[in-house]
Write a protein that holds these residues in place. Sequence first.
Motif, PDB file in Angstrom:
ATOM      1  N   PRO A 178       0.849  -1.203   0.000  1.00 50.43           N
ATOM      2  CA  PRO A 178       0.000   0.000   0.000  1.00 50.43           C
ATOM      3  C   PRO A 178       0.880   1.246   0.000  1.00 50.43           C
ATOM      4  O   PRO A 178       1.995   1.217   0.512  1.00 50.43           O
ATOM      5  CB  PRO A 178      -0.758  -0.106   1.313  1.00 50.43           C
ATOM      6  CG  PRO A 178      -0.569  -1.482   1.799  1.00 50.43           C
ATOM      7  CD  PRO A 178       0.656  -2.035   1.178  1.00 50.43           C
ATOM      8  N   TRP A 179       0.372   2.338  -0.553  1.00 50.99           N
ATOM      9  CA  TRP A 179       1.143   3.582  -0.568  1.00 50.99           C
ATOM     10  C   TRP A 179       1.361   4.077   0.859  1.00 50.99           C
ATOM     11  O   TRP A 179       2.457   4.472   1.224  1.00 50.99           O
ATOM     12  CB  TRP A 179       0.432   4.634  -1.420  1.00 50.99           C
ATOM     13  CG  TRP A 179       1.090   5.981  -1.353  1.00 50.99           C
ATOM     14  CD1 TRP A 179       0.569   7.119  -0.851  1.00 50.99           C
ATOM     15  CD2 TRP A 179       2.422   6.310  -1.780  1.00 50.99           C
ATOM     16  NE1 TRP A 179       1.475   8.141  -0.936  1.00 50.99           N
ATOM     17  CE2 TRP A 179       2.631   7.675  -1.504  1.00 50.99           C
ATOM     18  CE3 TRP A 179       3.464   5.577  -2.369  1.00 50.99           C
ATOM     19  CZ2 TRP A 179       3.819   8.337  -1.801  1.00 50.99           C
ATOM     20  CZ3 TRP A 179       4.659   6.238  -2.654  1.00 50.99           C
ATOM     21  CH2 TRP A 179       4.825   7.595  -2.390  1.00 50.99           C
ATOM     22  N   GLN A 180       0.329   4.046   1.669  1.00 51.28           N
ATOM     23  CA  GLN A 180       0.529   4.401   3.069  1.00 51.28           C
ATOM     24  C   GLN A 180       0.805   3.108   3.824  1.00 51.28           C
ATOM     25  O   GLN A 180      -0.023   2.180   3.840  1.00 51.28           O
ATOM     26  CB  GLN A 180      -0.681   5.161   3.603  1.00 51.28           C
ATOM     27  CG  GLN A 180      -0.785   6.528   2.902  1.00 51.28           C
ATOM     28  CD  GLN A 180      -1.755   7.490   3.537  1.00 51.28           C
ATOM     29  OE1 GLN A 180      -2.909   7.143   3.716  1.00 51.28           O
ATOM     30  NE2 GLN A 180      -1.315   8.694   3.841  1.00 51.28           N
ATOM     31  N   THR A 181       1.983   3.054   4.421  1.00 53.94           N
ATOM     32  CA  THR A 181       2.557   1.791   4.889  1.00 53.94           C
ATOM     33  C   THR A 181       1.589   0.919   5.680  1.00 53.94           C
ATOM     34  O   THR A 181       1.517  -0.282   5.475  1.00 53.94           O
ATOM     35  CB  THR A 181       3.792   2.083   5.783  1.00 53.94           C
ATOM     36  OG1 THR A 181       4.588   3.044   5.106  1.00 53.94           O
ATOM     37  CG2 THR A 181       4.589   0.835   6.069  1.00 53.94           C
ATOM     38  N   GLU A 186      -1.650   0.856   5.768  1.00 59.24           N
ATOM     39  CA  GLU A 186      -2.989   0.597   5.225  1.00 59.24           C
ATOM     40  C   GLU A 186      -3.038  -0.788   4.574  1.00 59.24           C
ATOM     41  O   GLU A 186      -3.344  -0.934   3.378  1.00 59.24           O
ATOM     42  CB  GLU A 186      -3.399   1.690   4.232  1.00 59.24           C
ATOM     43  CG  GLU A 186      -3.410   3.092   4.817  1.00 59.24           C
ATOM     44  CD  GLU A 186      -4.510   3.340   5.852  1.00 59.24           C
ATOM     45  OE1 GLU A 186      -5.218   2.396   6.223  1.00 59.24           O
ATOM     46  OE2 GLU A 186      -4.631   4.505   6.282  1.00 59.24           O
ATOM     47  N   TYR A 223     -12.414  -1.515   7.710  1.00 53.79           N
ATOM     48  CA  TYR A 223     -11.063  -1.003   7.836  1.00 53.79           C
ATOM     49  C   TYR A 223     -10.057  -2.142   7.927  1.00 53.79           C
ATOM     50  O   TYR A 223      -8.865  -1.937   7.916  1.00 53.79           O
ATOM     51  CB  TYR A 223     -10.996  -0.096   9.067  1.00 53.79           C
ATOM     52  CG  TYR A 223      -9.911   0.928   8.960  1.00 53.79           C
ATOM     53  CD1 TYR A 223      -9.634   1.538   7.732  1.00 53.79           C
ATOM     54  CD2 TYR A 223      -9.134   1.297  10.045  1.00 53.79           C
ATOM     55  CE1 TYR A 223      -8.632   2.468   7.605  1.00 53.79           C
ATOM     56  CE2 TYR A 223      -8.133   2.234   9.929  1.00 53.79           C
ATOM     57  CZ  TYR A 223      -7.882   2.809   8.705  1.00 53.79           C
ATOM     58  OH  TYR A 223      -6.877   3.738   8.576  1.00 53.79           O
ATOM     59  N   PRO A 240       9.920   6.041   2.881  1.00 58.93           N
ATOM     60  CA  PRO A 240       9.174   5.551   4.052  1.00 58.93           C
ATOM     61  C   PRO A 240       8.585   6.662   4.913  1.00 58.93           C
ATOM     62  O   PRO A 240       7.539   6.484   5.532  1.00 58.93           O
ATOM     63  CB  PRO A 240      10.212   4.742   4.837  1.00 58.93           C
ATOM     64  CG  PRO A 240      11.527   5.066   4.256  1.00 58.93           C
ATOM     65  CD  PRO A 240      11.315   5.564   2.876  1.00 58.93           C
ATOM     66  N   ARG A 260       7.373   9.622   3.876  1.00 55.01           N
ATOM     67  CA  ARG A 260       6.134  10.100   3.254  1.00 55.01           C
ATOM     68  C   ARG A 260       5.038   9.050   3.364  1.00 55.01           C
ATOM     69  O   ARG A 260       3.874   9.365   3.607  1.00 55.01           O
ATOM     70  CB  ARG A 260       6.409  10.435   1.777  1.00 55.01           C
ATOM     71  CG  ARG A 260       5.163  10.921   1.094  1.00 55.01           C
ATOM     72  CD  ARG A 260       5.416  11.487  -0.274  1.00 55.01           C
ATOM     73  NE  ARG A 260       4.156  12.009  -0.786  1.00 55.01           N
ATOM     74  CZ  ARG A 260       4.034  12.723  -1.877  1.00 55.01           C
ATOM     75  NH1 ARG A 260       5.099  13.030  -2.585  1.00 55.01           N
ATOM     76  NH2 ARG A 260       2.851  13.146  -2.262  1.00 55.01           N
ATOM     77  N   LYS A 261       5.432   7.790   3.194  1.00 54.88           N
ATOM     78  CA  LYS A 261       4.417   6.729   3.237  1.00 54.88           C
ATOM     79  C   LYS A 261       3.863   6.529   4.654  1.00 54.88           C
ATOM     80  O   LYS A 261       2.815   5.927   4.835  1.00 54.88           O
ATOM     81  CB  LYS A 261       5.003   5.422   2.696  1.00 54.88           C
ATOM     82  CG  LYS A 261       5.232   5.492   1.185  1.00 54.88           C
ATOM     83  CD  LYS A 261       5.895   4.254   0.646  1.00 54.88           C
ATOM     84  CE  LYS A 261       4.913   3.115   0.556  1.00 54.88           C
ATOM     85  NZ  LYS A 261       5.526   1.928  -0.073  1.00 54.88           N
ATOM     86  N   ALA A 262       4.600   7.033   5.648  1.00 56.77           N
ATOM     87  CA  ALA A 262       4.091   6.952   7.024  1.00 56.77           C
ATOM     88  C   ALA A 262       3.225   8.148   7.369  1.00 56.77           C
ATOM     89  O   ALA A 262       2.501   8.130   8.365  1.00 56.77           O
ATOM     90  CB  ALA A 262       5.264   6.873   7.996  1.00 56.77           C
ATOM     91  N   CYS A 263       3.305   9.195   6.566  1.00 55.50           N
ATOM     92  CA  CYS A 263       2.624  10.441   6.917  1.00 55.50           C
ATOM     93  C   CYS A 263       1.126  10.332   6.619  1.00 55.50           C
ATOM     94  O   CYS A 263       0.742  10.043   5.496  1.00 55.50           O
ATOM     95  CB  CYS A 263       3.220  11.600   6.119  1.00 55.50           C
ATOM     96  SG  CYS A 263       2.337  13.149   6.401  1.00 55.50           S
ATOM     97  N   ARG A 268       4.991  10.306  12.953  1.00 54.85           N
ATOM     98  CA  ARG A 268       5.163   8.991  12.311  1.00 54.85           C
ATOM     99  C   ARG A 268       6.313   8.990  11.313  1.00 54.85           C
ATOM    100  O   ARG A 268       6.994   7.986  11.132  1.00 54.85           O
ATOM    101  CB  ARG A 268       3.858   8.586  11.607  1.00 54.85           C
ATOM    102  CG  ARG A 268       2.966   7.826  12.534  1.00 54.85           C
ATOM    103  CD  ARG A 268       1.652   7.333  12.027  1.00 54.85           C
ATOM    104  NE  ARG A 268       1.327   7.345  10.635  1.00 54.85           N
ATOM    105  CZ  ARG A 268       0.091   7.117  10.177  1.00 54.85           C
ATOM    106  NH1 ARG A 268      -0.887   6.867  11.028  1.00 54.85           N
ATOM    107  NH2 ARG A 268      -0.175   7.139   8.889  1.00 54.85           N
TER     108      ARG A 268
END
Lengths: 180, 790
Positions: free
Chosen positions: A5-8, A10, B68, B415, B417-420, B453
Motif C-alpha cells: 500500500p502507498w501508506q505503509t 494501510e 477497515y 518511508p 512520506r508513506k508513514a505520513c 510517524r
Amino acid sequence: MSADPWQTAEIPGPMKALIITKPVIVSGMLKKAKRAIMVVGHEAAEIDFGGERAIDYAIRMAKALQIPVVATAHIAGEFVKRGCDQVWWMPAVDIGNRLQDPDWQGLDGKGQYDLAIFMGITYYMEWTILSGLKHLALHLKTVSLDRHYQPHAFWSFPNISLEEWQKNLKEILNQLEKRL
Amino acid sequence: MRKRNVHIKLDRLKSDLTEISGLEISIGKAIEEEWAEPLGPTPCPSLATLRDWDLKLLQRYKPFYMPYCDVCCLCTMGKCDLTQGKKGACGLDICAQQSRVVLIACCIGAATHTAHARHLVEYLIEKYGCDSPIDVGADVGVEVEAPVTRLVYGEKPKTLGDLEDVLNYLENQITHLLSVAHTGQEGSKLDFESKVFHAGMIDQVGMEVADIAQISAYGLPKADPNAPLVETGMGAIDSTKPVILVIGHNVPPATQIIDYLGEKDLMGSVEVAGICCTAHDLTRYNPRAKIVGPISWQLRFIRSGFSDVIVVDEQCIRTDVLAEAQRTMTPVIATSEKNCLGLPNRTQDPVDQIVSDLVEGRSPGAVIFDTEKVGEVAVRVSMLLSPRRMKFKVIPDLAKVIEETKRCAQCSNAPCRKACPNDLPIPDAMHQASESILEGLANLYDLCIGCGRCESACTNDLPIHSYIIGASKKIVNEEKFKVRVGRGAVQDVEIRKVGGPIVLGEIPGVIALVGCANYPNGGIEVAQMAEEFAKRRYIVMSSGCAAMSIGMYCDEEGKTLYEQFPGEFDAGGIVNVGSCVANSHIAGAAIKIASIFAKRKLRGNYEEIADYIHNRVGAVGIAWGAMSQKAASIASGFWRLGVPVIVGPHGSKYRRMLLGRKDKVKDWYAYDTRTGEKVFVGPCPEHLFYAAETKEEAMVMAAKLCMRPNDTPRGRAIKLYNYIDLHKKLYGVMPDDLHLFVRRDADLPITIKDEVMKILKEKDWKENVIPDPTLLPRLIRGKGGLTDER
Ligand code: SF4
Ligand code: SF4
C-alpha cells in the motif's frame, strides 16, 4: 513489482488487488465490461502532468468508452468547463453506497454497473470506499487507475512515478481510442 | 416517589443517609418528585428502550460499510477472514463486525467522558460539598440548566450530589453496552447500530454532567456571550518567564496551579499554558492562562523547550510525552490514575522532596494525585528550573536544519512520506532544505498534524517534524491569536429569540464545528468554514480543538474570527461553548429549542424531542478533524437526536457511514400531524453521517443538510439560496437535485427564481404540501397520544 500500500500501515487482509503490470490489462478489461462507470475525485483536477491534468485523461477515457463519469468532491465544474457532457456528480461515499447496492439501476436507470474505474480520490478515502465495494459489491469489479497501489481494488497499479503513470494512462488511451 | 434501577456508592449512602446506612438498596434509590412536569415515557432508557426510534432512523440512513480490516481478531478462534460474505467462527459477518467495532469505539468515548465526569463530580463534592448548587447561568435566566440530563435521565439535578445519581445510571448503561461487544452477544448489524446510538446518548449526558459540575463549582463563564478573549498560539507564550504546560482534558490539577500562583501573588511571574481541552477549561477558569493550540501542537511545543514543567491529566495526551519531555530536560507530573506514565507515585511525599528531585533531575517526573500538591510542585519546579534549563530545546535552528537535512538519503520508497497520514512531500522538502531552501519544509507546517510517524519511519532516524518546526521559526514566532473563552450553555432567552427563526428556517442553520485536529489540509479549513457560514448569517458553534483552530487565523487587520464576530447564539455569531464536554451545550441548545420555544415536554421524552429536532431544527455538526473514540461517541449522540454529522476524509476510517438515498423517493415520507397523511418531505436531511472529500464539498453539503421538512417557504427560500449559491461558487455548476427540495413556488429564492424554475420544469417537478412533520404516528392529532400543545 511489489504490492505494498502507498501508506505503509494501510494493509487490508487476505484479499489484495491484482497488479496492473501492462496497460493492456486495463484496456482489455474496459472493453469487455458491459456497463462501466468512472469515479473521479478532486485530485484529478490538481495533478499536473505539465500542461495536461489527470482529469483530461479521465475525460478522454470516458469519451472513448462512452461511459458516464461521476465527479466526486467539488470538481463537477472542471468537467463542464472542459466540455464533458457525460458527467454526474455526487459525494464519493454516495457513489460508493450506490455501487454496492445490487438493486441500484445506475445513473441512467438501466441497471447496475459491472465495472467501476476509480481515480483521484484522496488515497485513504478511496481505500475505505474500495474496501466497502470489495466486501459488499460482489457484482462489481473495481479498477484503481491512481498511481499508488490500492489493495482493496480488484486491479490496481503498483506504486509508480508520475512519469510512469502518465505513460501508462496514455497507452491505455491509445488502445481505447484506436477502437473508435 | 419512584425507583431507579441503579447502584449507589456505599460511602455516599453512609454520609448522606445515615439513618438507612447498611440498608440493601443497591438496586434502586428513592428520588423525590419535585418537578411539576410529568414524567415522560422513557426516563433512564435502557439498551433497547429507544430501539424503535433508532430503527426508524436506520431505515432511512442505512449503514454503508467500509471495512477497515478484512479480519476479526477479537477472540482466539480468530483471526477470522470475513471477506466477501464469509462468516467468522462465531457466526458474525463483516458488516456486524464493523458495527461492533464502532460500538466499542463509542463505549470507549462514553466511558471516557463519564469517567471524567465521575472524577470531577467526586472531586468537586469533596471540595465544595454535596449540596453545592448547579448553576450554569441563573443570573442570566438559564432555567433549563441540564437539558440533556432532563431529557434522558428524567430529573432536574439541583446539586452536585444529584449528579452522582445520574452518573450511576450512565455507568450502568456503559457496562451493559460494552458487554454487547462480547463474542456471541448481538448478531444484527442494525441492533449493534442502535446500541451505538445509545452509547452516544449516554455520552452526551456524561459530557453535560462534567461541564455543568465544573461551571457551577468553579464559576466558569455562565452562558456568557461576552466571555473574554484569551491569548493563543506558540508566539503568545512569554518564554522569558517560567512556563508550566498543562495537557489533557480534566482541569482540577491545572486550577490548583492558578490558585497557588494567586495565593503567592505570582500570577504575572509564571506563564501557564495549555494544549487541548484542559487549555479551554483553564482559560474558562482564569483568562490569564493561555492556549498553546490544539492536540497536534504537543510535539512542536514540547520540543521547542518553552515548558519548564509539564502537567498531564487525562485523554488525548501523547503517550510518549515523558520521553519527549526528557529530551528537553522538562519534568512531567502525571495527575490522573488513568495515566501514570510509569512514574513513581509521590503523592504522599513532602513537597520539598519532590521539588528537589525534579529540579535536580533525580527523577524524570512524578505521579501526584493530590491536586493541591500538584499546584505547588508545578509552580516551584518551574521557577527553580527555568534559569537552569535556559529553555533547552531540541528544535534545530535554521543552519542546523540545512546541515542535518543533508543526511537525508532520498530513499527510493520514501518511508517517511508513506508513514505520513497526510502524504506530505517530505523527501522533496528535505532535499530543498539541504540546498538551503527552507520554504518546502515551512510549507508543511500548517498541514502537519504533529504525529511524528515520519520520524519513526525514517531510515536515518532524522527528526523530520523538528526540522519542519525549525524551518518555520518565523511562523511560530508570529503565532499570536485570540480565542473567545468557552461560554458554556446557551441562555434560555437566546433560545426564545432565535428558536422561531431557526425552526421556521429564517436563520438558515446552526453549524457546529467540533472535534479533534486530524485535519487533511490544516486547521485553516475549519476557520474558512466558520467564516463563510458566519458571514451568511448561520449560527456557528464550536468546541474543543476546532474552536482553537477557528481562532488561529487573522484577517488583514490582524483580527481573528472571534474578534470579528459576536459570541451570541444568534445569526452571524461564532459561539465557542468550551472543551469537549461542553459539546453537550450544542445538543442542549437544540433540545432547548424544542422545550423552551416549542414547549414540548422534555422530561424523559426522548423520542418526541429527537423527532422534533430531526424534522425542524436545521443543525449540522462538522467534525473536520475527528480522530478519537470520543469524537465517535459525540457524533453518535447527535445521530440519535437526528442531527447529521459531517466528517473530513480521515473520518471515512470510522468504518461506516449512515447515508440516505435521495434517489429512493419512498424513503422520504413523514406524517403530517394535522391529517395523519404520509407526505413526501424530500431528503431533509439527506444523510446522518457522512465523510466529505474536500472542504468545498463539506460546505455545500452542510448548507443542504440544514434543510428540514418544517421550513416555512421563506425559510426554505433562504436555505435554498445558500445551498445554490455555495454550489455555484464551489462546484462551478447549479445543483442537480433542486426538484427534491422545492415544495412550492414560494420556496424559490426570488433572485434566482427563473433560473431554478427552468430546471424544475425539466425535472417534471410538481408542487407538494408543507406538512407539520413527524416520524412518530403517536403524534398525529386525533389519533390519540398527541403531546403537542401548541
Ligand atoms: S509529523 Fe507531520 S510530516 Fe510527520 S508524519 Fe506526522 S503529519 Fe506527516
Ligand atoms: S526516510 Fe528519512 S532518509 Fe529516507 S527520504 Fe525520508 S527523510 Fe530522507
